[in-house]
Design an enzyme around this catalytic site. Structure first.
Site, PDB file in Angstrom:
ATOM      1  N   GLY A  35      -4.139   1.832   3.774  1.00 26.22           N
ATOM      2  CA  GLY A  35      -4.481   2.754   2.510  1.00 26.22           C
ATOM      3  C   GLY A  35      -5.802   3.258   2.841  1.00 26.22           C
ATOM      4  O   GLY A  35      -6.339   4.086   1.957  1.00 26.22           O
ATOM      5  N   ASP A  36      -6.334   3.153   3.847  1.00 24.95           N
ATOM      6  CA  ASP A  36      -7.690   3.471   4.271  1.00 24.95           C
ATOM      7  C   ASP A  36      -8.009   4.719   4.804  1.00 24.95           C
ATOM      8  O   ASP A  36      -6.898   5.634   4.775  1.00 24.95           O
ATOM      9  CB  ASP A  36      -8.391   2.557   5.326  1.00 24.95           C
ATOM     10  CG  ASP A  36      -9.692   2.419   5.229  1.00 24.95           C
ATOM     11  OD1 ASP A  36     -10.745   3.125   4.451  1.00 24.95           O
ATOM     12  OD2 ASP A  36     -10.388   1.242   5.461  1.00 24.95           O
TER      13      ASP A  36
ATOM     14  N   THR B 294      -6.923  -3.111   6.993  1.00 23.55           N
ATOM     15  CA  THR B 294      -7.896  -3.987   6.362  1.00 23.55           C
ATOM     16  C   THR B 294      -7.753  -5.192   6.198  1.00 23.55           C
ATOM     17  O   THR B 294      -6.756  -5.688   5.462  1.00 23.55           O
ATOM     18  CB  THR B 294      -8.403  -3.255   4.765  1.00 23.55           C
ATOM     19  OG1 THR B 294      -8.340  -1.683   4.924  1.00 23.55           O
ATOM     20  CG2 THR B 294      -9.844  -3.557   4.320  1.00 23.55           C
TER      21      THR B 294
ATOM     22  N   ASN C 163      -1.167  -5.225  -1.371  1.00 24.22           N
ATOM     23  CA  ASN C 163      -0.771  -3.770  -1.090  1.00 24.22           C
ATOM     24  C   ASN C 163       0.279  -4.018   0.030  1.00 24.22           C
ATOM     25  O   ASN C 163       1.126  -3.046   0.156  1.00 24.22           O
ATOM     26  CB  ASN C 163      -1.804  -2.795  -0.884  1.00 24.22           C
ATOM     27  CG  ASN C 163      -2.632  -3.288   0.179  1.00 24.22           C
ATOM     28  OD1 ASN C 163      -2.766  -4.553   0.690  1.00 24.22           O
ATOM     29  ND2 ASN C 163      -3.400  -2.413   1.152  1.00 24.22           N
ATOM     30  N   ASP C 164       0.318  -5.056   0.748  1.00 26.97           N
ATOM     31  CA  ASP C 164       1.165  -4.957   1.869  1.00 26.97           C
ATOM     32  C   ASP C 164       2.485  -5.803   1.492  1.00 26.97           C
ATOM     33  O   ASP C 164       3.395  -5.899   2.253  1.00 26.97           O
ATOM     34  CB  ASP C 164       0.551  -5.861   2.964  1.00 26.97           C
ATOM     35  CG  ASP C 164      -0.966  -5.631   3.414  1.00 26.97           C
ATOM     36  OD1 ASP C 164      -0.860  -4.104   3.276  1.00 26.97           O
ATOM     37  OD2 ASP C 164      -1.748  -6.028   3.296  1.00 26.97           O
TER      38      ASP C 164
ATOM     39  N   ASP D  26      -1.089  -3.735   8.620  1.00 33.93           N
ATOM     40  CA  ASP D  26      -2.307  -3.422   7.710  1.00 33.93           C
ATOM     41  C   ASP D  26      -3.415  -3.273   8.470  1.00 33.93           C
ATOM     42  O   ASP D  26      -3.836  -3.744   9.673  1.00 33.93           O
ATOM     43  CB  ASP D  26      -2.252  -4.575   6.558  1.00 33.93           C
ATOM     44  CG  ASP D  26      -3.182  -4.014   5.525  1.00 33.93           C
ATOM     45  OD1 ASP D  26      -3.254  -2.741   5.251  1.00 33.93           O
ATOM     46  OD2 ASP D  26      -4.258  -4.976   5.296  1.00 33.93           O
TER      47      ASP D  26
END
EC number: 7.6.2.1
Lengths: 371, 1152
Positions: B693-694, B406, B839-840, B404
């Site tokens: 997701g960024d 962030t 989210n991960d 990930d």
């Protein structure tokens, strides 16, 4: 898991501070212990086998093994051994008749005498073995068919032997003592040895039947029921003899109460099941009388066999073996040869490695030991 | 879980057909004739696997599904039923132990899940029922209930926002635990709903639940006093997701649309399936081989037995009669039971104890991870956490790392570094440093000294203060850490003012992007302070402490294609101004060229240093221009169709002819040692994929900063932006690009030898691949009719040839999809996912190994991970150090176990040829049982816990050593064959060595003979010593424990044998070993053969050890040089800007 509280991400910089404050005060310090074990830093010896360290070992092994091997080989070769097959397979052999006309029920023992010539005198104590071939004493059904607690003198087992003894457990509704297939098939040939003097007279060679079984077996593992009660007939009352036996267990050696019943040494020896289908068991010992004369001088001998034990039905063989014994046991050249071979191989490898080491040694040296 | 999966599998199509209709507040609507309350699932979250009732059967079923457990169960049953040479206890007891321990462990874990479920399900929420507010447990919420949520609470289910306490009909939400975006998102109430929710009569029609977090389509019919029902369209901006948290809004009311397991969060949650390590798969493969060996041994023996018995006199000689029962048994049944008996006799070849030892090794071994003080983070006062011990060795096998961004690679902590106004650099720094020939000292001072005009400066700062969507969070009384931080920062700037401790200073900023906060705070450093919004008016305090107000007319939102955002404001004096900020590439074409030239250098230098740069431009709008823009924007906003396109057109039209004022540089701080860690991972041969997701730009700059993209890396981009082609369809363009990239990255790439260091060789071009979520779904879910089915394989091939792949704009499930795709690709590589946010979670669960970072985004990831570490930098030691060692240890353990049992059982097998195939065991029952449990288990356990064939520091320093064990190197067929041959060799040696010795069983010097138990004991003694000494030879790291255990277990064997043979054991039926061992030791021949055989069995091993190339520093490779002058090879097509690498390890205080 999914269904637990859903902590939101706090604004930056906020949470660490909060935890830092709260954590120090309330939560006990979870810092792992700084011990050598927990940090996997135990002091350790880190050996590396290289050609340099192993080379001397090869030579040392070679130098030790080869003399041992030679010693063993010589010792084995010095052991005198004589083996006589008296099964009676051939028509010509003296025991042919006995081996043919065999019946368990015959009351008259079949006797046969096997003459043989000793071309070398047996100097030291001579051990007399009987050998059987193709006799599967190590068959599982056979091995387990015994009741050690009965043999250990347990009264309860005497009257109700273990189920393992089936089908040699009871006979005529009476418990068999000793029960089981092993006991039932006790080797019951009688072997006697006579020296034929050059003048033709027969001299019986005294055969000692003491000391043929393991001491611990004789004195601990095998016990007659009723302790030191010498009247074994009473003790074994209510039991039946094994079906193939001619006489009861308390009649094995009536002359010597220390060798009768379960503690009969012939019986004990038989009860130690052999490892392989071809085996030998110690039968008698011929002790050396004086220092001057050999135990068995060279000359003509006769082996008198009371032929009781049938082996033809399973194509077995019976042998009588006379052997002297050294510190390594009976005659067996294998050990000596093996030692000589291994020692030579090691020595040879040592030389090969030495060559390799010399040729490529530089490269190996640079990469010696990881710190 | 299963039910849901089934639903998803089978029910999808039928469900897709219809949408669901929800009656708000369960009130019937005028138009519907009869209210049929639709059946929706309740709001209960179930993550547990068992209930009290089904635990035992279900758990046993699960456990016996394992091939090994099932096998042992069968063996046990055979032993119970059939007359076998060994007692059922020998295999039943260990099996019972293993099953019980596992059941207890799994039961405890499930109990924890139940507890966690209850925590959520029993959480009290407020529900409006018939006008009353009622407190209800969360699980009792039904679809259609109107729920009240107050600030900082999480939403109990998916809600449609009806009413907010904020006057602008919005609310703020963070979805950190859902998608990892920690910023605040604005959600809107359904327009024109009644203020009085009790009288609201409405139905909502919406799609069936689906996992995409960013998609929602629905309609709301509002019925009002027999009027024609008003229809409002609902989009994702109206939907509040379960798991998200309400922020900065006192309370909201919403109607539940999806509940329980149908919420988007639950649909994004993937069941935690049991993870199996590759080693376990190897074990199972070996197990099958050994099973085959076992069965064939048993078959051979059975066949030979009946062949042998057919000879006359052999089956039943007079001395060894069968029992009546045996005679009566059917021949075929007898054959079968004989076969089973042989199986039981040889079953020790696959010992249950291996599984126990492996489990123990894993369980105990995992403590070393949690004990490691290098993993201890003083900041959070925690060390590493091990959630599963099953995967220790997998850490040494990782080929793909999915990370990930962030919170994992970066700290998600933006800091304003410097700006450039009209070509002059301003750096707010404590120490004056010489840069670009300007002497830069403290901000405000230096500004006065520089030549940039004061108007330009102030214009720039005003632009920073105005051009954003930042909200001001009013500080609460106590003044939290956020406020303090602000105050400290403001200190230097406003030091002259007396009213420094103004309540307004204690505030935090909330924005959709942390960059914006950084910029606003940056402006504050220079004296311009954004005070917040007051009914469409933005208030800014300037340097003179005067409050300026600007009327906010329009916000031209940021979007990734345009890559800029603008605001249109009206000043007090009536001027209408447009401020725009955005990426240099999107701003430069829209401003005058001479301005660009002055600033470009600064922008590029900043970019080179790894900062995120933004350019700021402005434009004075004449009233006609504004009117035109205003109408254009309003029309576009109201458009029902193609709204996006229309808005875009207006935006593009308005944002032209601007003048550039300056540029900013913001640093997204990387995690400590992020770059070093990534470099080490790549050096170890792992491929790093960044799944975030960024936004793409942000992610890309992070990749550069982490050295995942090198300056020489050629980037292949497959994003929405590259797919935009006015002439062709997206599909076609995608196809074309894929083919092109495939050609470049796969076909043109020179063939690489497996395992060869690739990333550092200068001859090869490195490729980096960038893809975004939208394109990915196009690739993965492309329609089957087109030729696009090959897209996936094309895509995969490209990715596998790239050193780094960056996937941005990923939904959580997409992350898992990617992981799954790679996981299932050819060669099934071992994947590792690392992340810190909820989210991960899906990708953490999907990957072979899931690592959670104990970051700030809650504990979701940590709870679902297999291992949790406090910081990213710990990953290096976890993989290169611990992982490598664990792999080597367990691989050795497994091979050793198979080996030692092979040479244990082989003599027993050979003995059958000499005992009439009667299943007679060679060894005594005690030895059979104790061999694996006592005599040989402890040394290998200690070895597999303590062994360090290469010490930790060396492993850490030489990442390339990791490649030595890559691809399950120690458990492939080659090594397996070697160990097997060794076992066979030694087994043959043991048996026949003693066999030849026993050709004359008179082995004692008193002429007495040895029996079958002595035979077995000699073989067994040789075996125990050989096997233990073999382990001793393999041990490279002798601690006192190894010494103790190795010599101790040999001593124990001696002691036990004496003891076992020294007493008549009353509970034994047969005193087989009575004094056998002592008698054996009294025989010189036995000693000699034992010594000889041990030496001879170890001889090949010693030879190999000597001849093999020593490991260790030999393979120490020189550290790869990062920049080896590859800059020249840089492709002109590459969108990469040359970047100088910076170390980000220096830690300065974090600011907000």
């Amino acid at each position: 898991m999914m269904a637990s509280n859903y902590n939101a991400k706090e604004e930056d910089g906020h949470q660490p501070a909060a935890i830092g404050h709260g954590g120090a005060g309330t939560v006990k310090n979870k810092k792992p212990d700084n011990t050598a074990f927990k940090q996997q830093r135990l002091p350790a010896w880190q050996p590396i086998l290289t050609a340099g360290t192993v080379l001397p070992a090869f030579f040392v092994i070679g130098l030790i093994f080869i003399p041992i091997g030679i010693g063993l080989f010589v010792t084995s070769n010095n052991i005198q051994e004589l083996e006589i097959d008296y099964t009676g397979v051939d028509m010509s052999s003296p025991c042919y008749n006995c081996s043919q006309s065999y019946s368990w029920n015959s009351t008259k023992p079949c006797l046969c005498s096997v003459p043989f010539f000793l071309d070398q005198p047996f100097e030291s104590n001579v051990f007399m073995y009987y050998g059987l071939s193709n006799f599967y004493q190590n068959h599982r059904r056979y091995v387990k068919s015994r009741d050690d607690s009965q043999l250990n003198g347990d009264k309860a087992s005497l009257t109700s032997p273990s189920k393992e003894c089936e089908p040699y457990r009871t006979s005529d509704n009476k418990p068999i003592a000793p029960c089981g297939a092993i006991a039932n098939s006790l080797f019951n040939d009688t072997l006697e040895l006579y020296y034929i003097d050059p003048n033709g007279s027969r001299t019986a060679i005294p055969l000692v039947k003491k000391g043929i079984a393991w001491w611990t077996d004789k004195h601990v593992k095998f016990r007659n029921p009723g302790g030191n009660d010498n009247n074994l007939t009473v003790v074994f009352q209510g039991t039946s003899k094994p079906v193939n036996w001619r006489k009861s267990v308390y009649e094995l050696d009536p002359s010597d109460p220390d060798n009768n019943g379960f503690i009969n040494e012939d019986f004990i020896v038989w009860m130690r099941t052999a490892a392989l289908p071809t085996f030998r068991k110690l039968y008698r010992i011929i002790h050396k009388k004086t220092n001057m004369t050999p135990t068995l001088p060279l000359g003509q001998y006769i082996l008198e066999v009371t032929y009781n034990y049938p082996v033809r039905s399973f194509e077995g063989r019976k042998r009588m073996i006379l052997s002297t014994i050294s510190w390594m046991g009976g005659k067996n050249p294998f050990l000596g040869i093996a030692y000589i071979t291994v020692g030579s191989v090691c020595f040879f490898l040592g030389i090969v490695l030495l060559i390799i080491h010399h040729k490529y040694g530089n490269r190996n040296h640079s990469a010696d030991i990881p710190s | 879980m299963l039910r849901r999966r089934l639903n998803r599998l089978f029910g999808r199509d039928e469900r897709k057909v219809d949408s669901r209709t929800i009656y708000v507040g369960h009130r019937p609507c005028p138009t519907t004739e009869a209210l049929i309350p639709p059946k929706f699932c309740d709001n209960r979250i179930v993550s547990s696997k068992y209930t009290v009732w089904n635990f035992l059967p279900k758990n046993l079923f699960e456990q016996f599904r394992r091939i090994a457990n099932f096998y042992f169960l069968i063996i046990f049953l055979v032993q119970v039923i059939v007359d076998t040479p060994t007692s059922p206890v020998t295999s039943g007891l260990p099996l019972f132990f293993v099953i019980t321990v596992t059941a207890i462990k799994q039961g405890y874990e499930d109990w924890l899940r139940h507890k966690a479920d209850n925590e959520v399900n029993k959480y009290l929420v407020t529900v409006l029922e018939d006008g009353r507010r009622a407190r209800k447990e969360s699980e009792k919420i039904k679809v259609g209930d109107v729920v009240e949520v107050v600030e900082d609470e999480t939403f109990p289910c998916d809600l449609i926002l009806l009413q907010s306490s904020r006057e602008d009909e919005t609310c703020f939400v963070t979805t950190a635990s859902l998608d990892g975006e920690s910023n605040h998102k604005t959600h809107y109430t359904v327009p024109d709903t009644e203020k009085n929710l009790e009288s609201l009569s409405a139905t909502i029609e919406c799609e069936q639940p689906q996992p995409d977090l960013y998609k929602f389509v629905g309609r709301m019919h509002i019925y009002r006093n027999d009027q024609e029902p008003a229809v409002r369209s609902l989009g994702p901006e109206n939907l509040l997701l379960k798991g998200a948290t309400l922020k900065n809004t006192q309370k909201i009311y919403g109607v539940a649309v999806y509940s329980g397991m149908e919420t988007k969060m639950a649909l994004n949650y993937q069941g935690k399936s049991q993870k199996r390590s590759a080693v376990e798969k190897s074990i199972n493969a070996f197990l099958l081989v050994y099973l085959c060996i076992l069965v064939s041994k048993a078959l051979v023996c059975t066949t030979l037995k009946y062949v042998w018995q057919s000879r006359p006199g052999q089956d039943e000689p007079w001395y060894n009669q069968k029992t009546q029962k045996e005679k009566d048994t059917n021949l075929y049944l007898k054959m079968f039971t004989d076969f089973l008996s042989f199986m039981v006799l040889f079953n020790f070849i696959i010992p249950v104890s291996m599984y126990v030892t492996v489990e123990m090794q894993k369980f105990l071994g995992s403590f070393f991870i949690s004990w490691d003080k290098d993993f201890f983070d003083p900041e959070i006062q925690e060390g590493a956490l091990v959630n599963t011990s099953d995967l220790n060795e997998e850490l040494g096998q990782v080929e793909y790392v999915f990370t990930d961004k962030t919170g994992t690679l970066t700290q998600n902590n933006m800091e304003f570094i410097e700006c450039c106004i009209d070509g002059f650099q301003y750096k707010y720094a404590d120490s004056g440093t010489e840069l670009d020939g300007f002497c830069v000292t403290d901000g405000p001072v230096s500004m006065l000294q520089q030549k940039a005009g004061r108007e330009k400066e102030e214009l720039f700062l005003r632009a920073l203060c105005l051009c954003h969507t930042v909200q001001v969070k009013e500080a609460t009384g106590q003044g939290d850490g956020v406020g303090d931080g602000v105050e400290n920062q403001v200190d230097g700037v406003m030091g002259l003012d007396g009213e420094m401790i103004h309540p307004a200073d204690l505030r935090g900023f909330i924005a959709s992007s942390p960059d914006e906060v950084a910029l606003v705070k940056g402006a504050m450093k220079y004296g311009f302070k954004f005070l917040g919004m007051e009914s469409k008016n933005m208030r800014v305090m300037n340097r003179n402490n005067d409050v300026e107000t600007y009327e906010l007319l329009h916000v031209l939102n940021f979007d990734p294609v345009r890559r800029r955002m603008s605001v249109i404001v009206r000043t007090k004096s009536g001027d209408t101004m447009l401020f725009c900020k955005g990426a240099d590439s999107s701003i430069f074409p829209r401003v005058r060229q001479e301005e660009v030239d002055r600033i470009r250098m600064h922008v590029e230098r900043n970019a080179t240093e790894g900062y995120r740069t933004l350019c700021v431009a402005y434009k004075l709008l004449s009233s006609e221009e504004y009117d035109q823009a205003d109408t254009g924007l309003r029309e576009a906003k109201l458009a029902l169709q193609d709204r996006e396109e229309k808005l875009m057109a207006v935006y593009n039209q308005v944002e032209t002819g601007m003048s550039l004022i300056g540029a900013t540089a913001v640093e997204d701080r990387l995690q400590e040692e992020a770059a070093e860690t990534m470099e080490a991972l790549q050096g170890a041969g792992m491929k790093v994929w960044v799944l975030t997701g960024d936004k793409m730009e942000t992610a890309k700059s992070t990749c550069y900063a982490c050295r995942l993209f090198q300056r020489s890396t050629e980037l292949l981009e497959l994003t929405v932006r590259t797919l935009v082609d006015p002439e062709r369809k997206r599909e076609e363009r995608l196809h074309e690009l894929l083919l092109d990239y495939h050609k470049r990255a796969v076909q043109d790439a020179p063939p690489i030898k497996a395992g060869v260091t690739r990333s550092w060789s200068s001859a090869n071009q490195d490729y980096g691949f960038i893809i975004d979520g939208a394109t990915l779904s196009l690739v993965l879910n492309s329609s089957p009719d087109s030729n696009s089915s090959c897209y996936k394989s094309l895509f995969l091939q490209i990715c596998q040839n790239c050193t780094t792949v960056l996937c941005c704009r990923m939904a959580p499930l997409q992350k898992a999809q990617i992981v799954k795709m790679v996981k299932n690709s050819k060669g099934s590589p071992i994947t590792l996912s690392i992340g810190d946010g909820a989210n991960d979670v899906s990708m953490i669960l999907e990957a072979h190994v899931g690592i959670g970072i104990k970051g700030r985004e809650g504990r979701q990831a940590v709870r679902n991970s297999d291992y949790a570490i406090p910081k990213l930098k710990h990953l290096k030691k976890l993989l290169l150090g611990h992982g490598h060692l664990y792999y080597v240890r367990i691989a050795h353990l497994v091979q050793y176990f198979f080996y030692k049992n092979l040479c244990f059982i082989l003599p027993q097998f050979l003995y059958q040829f000499f005992c009439g195939y009667s299943q007679q065991p060679l060894y005594d029952a005690a030895y059979l049982t104790m061999y694996n449990i006592c005599f040989t288990s402890m040394p290998i356990l200690a070895n597999s816990l303590l062994e360090q064939h290469i010490c930790m520091e060396v492993l850490m320093d030489n990442a390339a050593l990791y490649r030595d064990v890559a691809k399950n190197a120690m458990l492939r067929w080659g090594p397996f064959l070697y160990w097997t041959l060794l076992g066979v060799y030694q087994g043959l040696l043991f048996f026949f060595g003693v066999r030849f010795l026993f050709s004359n069983p008179a082995l004692q010097d008193n002429g007495q003979v040895f029996g079958n138990w002595s035979y077995g004991t000699i073989v067994f003694t040789v075996l125990v010593f050989t096997v233990t000494l073999k382990l001793a030879m393999d041990t490279r790291h002798w601690t006192w424990i190894n010494h103790f255990v190795i010599w101790g277990s040999l001593a124990f064997y001696m002691f036990f044998s004496f003891f076992w043979g020294g007493i008549i054991w009353p509970f034994l039926r047969q005193q087989r070993l009575y004094f056998v061992f002592a008698n054996m030791l009294s025989s010189v021949s036995a000693w000699l053969i034992i010594i000889l055989l041990i030496l001879l069995s170890l001889l090949p091993e010693i030879l190999l050890l000597v001849l093999r190339k020593p490991r260790g520093p030999h393979s120490r490779q020189k550290k790869p040089v990062v920049q080896s002058g590859e800059g020249e090879t840089q492709s002109p097509r590459s969108s990469a800007r040359p970047l100088l690498m910076r170390t980000f390890s220096d830690e300065s205080n974090t600011i907000l």
